[in-house]
Scaffold this active site. Structure first.
Site, PDB file in Angstrom:
ATOM      1  N   SER A   1       0.726  -1.190   0.007  1.00  0.00           N
ATOM      2  CA  SER A   1      -0.142   0.009   0.022  1.00  0.00           C
ATOM      3  C   SER A   1       0.808   1.219   0.034  1.00  0.00           C
ATOM      4  O   SER A   1       2.087   1.130   0.540  1.00  0.00           O
ATOM      5  CB  SER A   1      -0.964   0.092   1.051  1.00  0.00           C
TER       6      SER A   1
ATOM      7  N   TYR B   1      -1.300  -0.572  10.425  1.00  0.00           N
ATOM      8  CA  TYR B   1      -1.514  -1.004   8.896  1.00  0.00           C
ATOM      9  C   TYR B   1      -0.449  -0.727   8.027  1.00  0.00           C
ATOM     10  O   TYR B   1       0.195  -1.503   7.225  1.00  0.00           O
ATOM     11  CB  TYR B   1      -2.879  -0.704   8.430  1.00  0.00           C
TER      12      TYR B   1
HETATM   13  P1  NAP Z   1     -11.687  -5.821   0.677  1.00  0.00           P
HETATM   14  O1  NAP Z   1     -12.420  -5.081  -0.464  1.00  0.00           O
HETATM   15  O2  NAP Z   1     -11.955  -5.302   2.029  1.00  0.00           O
HETATM   16  O3  NAP Z   1     -11.607  -7.126   0.315  1.00  0.00           O
HETATM   17  C1  NAP Z   1     -10.929  -7.998   1.343  1.00  0.00           C
HETATM   18  C2  NAP Z   1     -10.707  -9.442   0.654  1.00  0.00           C
HETATM   19  O4  NAP Z   1      -9.870 -10.070   1.448  1.00  0.00           O
HETATM   20  C3  NAP Z   1     -11.846 -10.146   0.807  1.00  0.00           C
HETATM   21  O5  NAP Z   1     -11.860 -11.199  -0.165  1.00  0.00           O
HETATM   22  C4  NAP Z   1     -11.926 -11.024   2.077  1.00  0.00           C
HETATM   23  O6  NAP Z   1     -12.689 -12.246   2.230  1.00  0.00           O
HETATM   24  C5  NAP Z   1     -10.343 -11.010   2.132  1.00  0.00           C
HETATM   25  N1  NAP Z   1      -9.965 -11.181   3.704  1.00  0.00           N
HETATM   26  C6  NAP Z   1     -10.126 -10.243   4.629  1.00  0.00           C
HETATM   27  N2  NAP Z   1      -9.575 -10.754   5.743  1.00  0.00           N
HETATM   28  C7  NAP Z   1      -8.799 -11.873   5.724  1.00  0.00           C
HETATM   29  C8  NAP Z   1      -8.302 -12.864   6.250  1.00  0.00           C
HETATM   30  N3  NAP Z   1      -8.088 -12.971   7.585  1.00  0.00           N
HETATM   31  N4  NAP Z   1      -7.698 -14.099   5.709  1.00  0.00           N
HETATM   32  C9  NAP Z   1      -8.186 -14.386   4.306  1.00  0.00           C
HETATM   33  N5  NAP Z   1      -8.691 -13.287   3.407  1.00  0.00           N
HETATM   34  C10 NAP Z   1      -9.381 -12.243   4.058  1.00  0.00           C
HETATM   35  O7  NAP Z   1      -9.942  -5.157   0.192  1.00  0.00           O
HETATM   36  P2  NAP Z   1      -9.391  -4.769  -0.814  1.00  0.00           P
HETATM   37  O8  NAP Z   1      -9.579  -3.238  -0.964  1.00  0.00           O
HETATM   38  O9  NAP Z   1      -9.727  -5.204  -2.274  1.00  0.00           O
HETATM   39  O10 NAP Z   1      -7.847  -4.930  -0.431  1.00  0.00           O
HETATM   40  C11 NAP Z   1      -7.180  -5.973  -1.111  1.00  0.00           C
HETATM   41  C12 NAP Z   1      -5.449  -5.626  -0.806  1.00  0.00           C
HETATM   42  O11 NAP Z   1      -5.233  -4.464  -1.081  1.00  0.00           O
HETATM   43  C13 NAP Z   1      -5.423  -5.682   0.798  1.00  0.00           C
HETATM   44  O12 NAP Z   1      -4.035  -6.317   1.010  1.00  0.00           O
HETATM   45  C14 NAP Z   1      -5.000  -3.999   1.327  1.00  0.00           C
HETATM   46  O13 NAP Z   1      -4.332  -3.795   2.104  1.00  0.00           O
HETATM   47  C15 NAP Z   1      -4.404  -3.542  -0.304  1.00  0.00           C
HETATM   48  N6  NAP Z   1      -4.758  -2.113  -0.537  1.00  0.00           N
HETATM   49  C16 NAP Z   1      -6.084  -1.693  -0.547  1.00  0.00           C
HETATM   50  C17 NAP Z   1      -6.400  -0.519  -0.725  1.00  0.00           C
HETATM   51  C18 NAP Z   1      -7.550   0.378  -1.091  1.00  0.00           C
HETATM   52  O14 NAP Z   1      -7.746   1.408  -0.964  1.00  0.00           O
HETATM   53  N7  NAP Z   1      -8.796  -0.445  -1.168  1.00  0.00           N
HETATM   54  C19 NAP Z   1      -5.284   0.492  -0.758  1.00  0.00           C
HETATM   55  C20 NAP Z   1      -3.982  -0.082  -0.557  1.00  0.00           C
HETATM   56  C21 NAP Z   1      -3.912  -1.475  -0.538  1.00  0.00           C
HETATM   57  P3  NAP Z   1     -14.225 -12.119   2.574  1.00  0.00           P
HETATM   58  O15 NAP Z   1     -15.043 -11.504   1.385  1.00  0.00           O
HETATM   59  O16 NAP Z   1     -14.415 -13.790   3.143  1.00  0.00           O
HETATM   60  O17 NAP Z   1     -14.342 -11.142   3.826  1.00  0.00           O
END
Ligand code: NAP
Length: 248
Positions: A143, A157
């Protein structure tokens, strides 16, 4: 096209879901990991199968080593592993460091850092030429928080993603001569449900004016980078971390 198996942790929603659909369209067989939302994971599998792709959903909390071992066992039955996308990650409610409990910090590190490292460990065992396999690719989701530090929000985080950046470089060097590329992506503010899970659904849009491009990014825009880094078009790229953040 390829018939390689790719594991995407957290493939049921957000960035992982978008990546699952795109890599399936490239011919990968996709293992869609999910923590608890079975319906969302099944929907991703159905969407892939509707376009003649192949996918399975496997419940795996990456905070559990037993779950990770079961995830890789299920993937083994699906075919030889070609790639891992360490995507699963969590945030917490916005608080200052002085108010953080050990429980919160430990959970953040267990899921975001230990989970990614254990998944990578299992992937290396299956993909390294040292172990008789044909190589592969590991993409770690970091991130821009790793660089910004996320003060007054979630420094824990940000620190977990800083660890992911160091891990990406170190592991990449370790396995570079064994056919495995290890790369990272630092997304910026991306429009997914992760902000709601941190207690602030509108966070990305509220902060969009701070982004040089003056907008949030989409899960598809991160997935495009994942697909490219997984592909042979990125064959000389390892130990690199790509900002996909609108300039943030
Ligand atoms: P999201 O929309 O919250 O989706 C999270 C996904 O991860 C879901 O499929 C969830 O499964 C799964 N998950 C949550 N906790 C978990 C655990 N303990 N074990 C296994 N799976 C788990 O998140 P996202 O925004 O797509 O983020 C994906 C990645 O990108 C993350 O690593 C995040 O830190 C990174 N990121 C995101 C952003 C942003 O702005 N969105 C920015 C920078 C980095 P369920 O559906 O079963 O809950």
């Amino acid at each position: 096209m390829t018939d390689k198996v790719v594991i995407i942790t957290g493939g049921s929603r957000g960035i992982g879901r978008a990546a699952a659909l795109k890599v399936a369209a490239r011919g990968y067989k996709v293992v869609v990991g999910y923590a608890s939302n079975e319906a969302a994971a099944n929907e991703v599998v159905a969407a892939i199968e509707a376009t003649n792709g192949k996918a399975i959903a496997v419940k795996c909390d990456v905070g559990s080593e037993a779950d990770i071992l079961a995830l890789f066992k299920a993937a083994d039955a699906f075919g030889p592993l070609g790639a891992l996308v360490n995507n699963a990650g969590i945030v917490g409610p916005s608080i200052r460091v002085e108010d953080m409990t050990a429980e919160r910090i430990n959970r953040m590190m267990t899921v975001n850092v230990t989970g990614s490292m254990l998944c990578a460990r299992e992937a290396v065992k299956r993909m390294s030429t040292k172990h008789g396999a044909k190589g592969g690719v590991i993409v770690n989701l970091s991130s821009v928080a790793a660089k910004l530090g996320s003060p007054n929000t979630y420094v824990d985080y940000a620190a977990s993603k800083g660890a992911i950046d160091s891990f990406t470089v170190g592991l990449a060097q370790e396995v570079a001569a064994e056919g495995i590329r290890v790369v990272g992506i630092r997304p910026g503010l991306i429009d997914t449900e992760i902000h709601a899970s941190g207690g602030e659904p509108d966070r990305a849009h509220r902060l969009a004016h701070n982004v040089p491009m003056k907008r949030v990014g989409t899960a598809d825009e991160i997935a495009n980078a994942i697909v490219w880094l997984l592909s042979d078009e990125a064959s000389y790229i390892t130990s690199s971390i790509l900002d996909v953040s609108g300039g943030r």
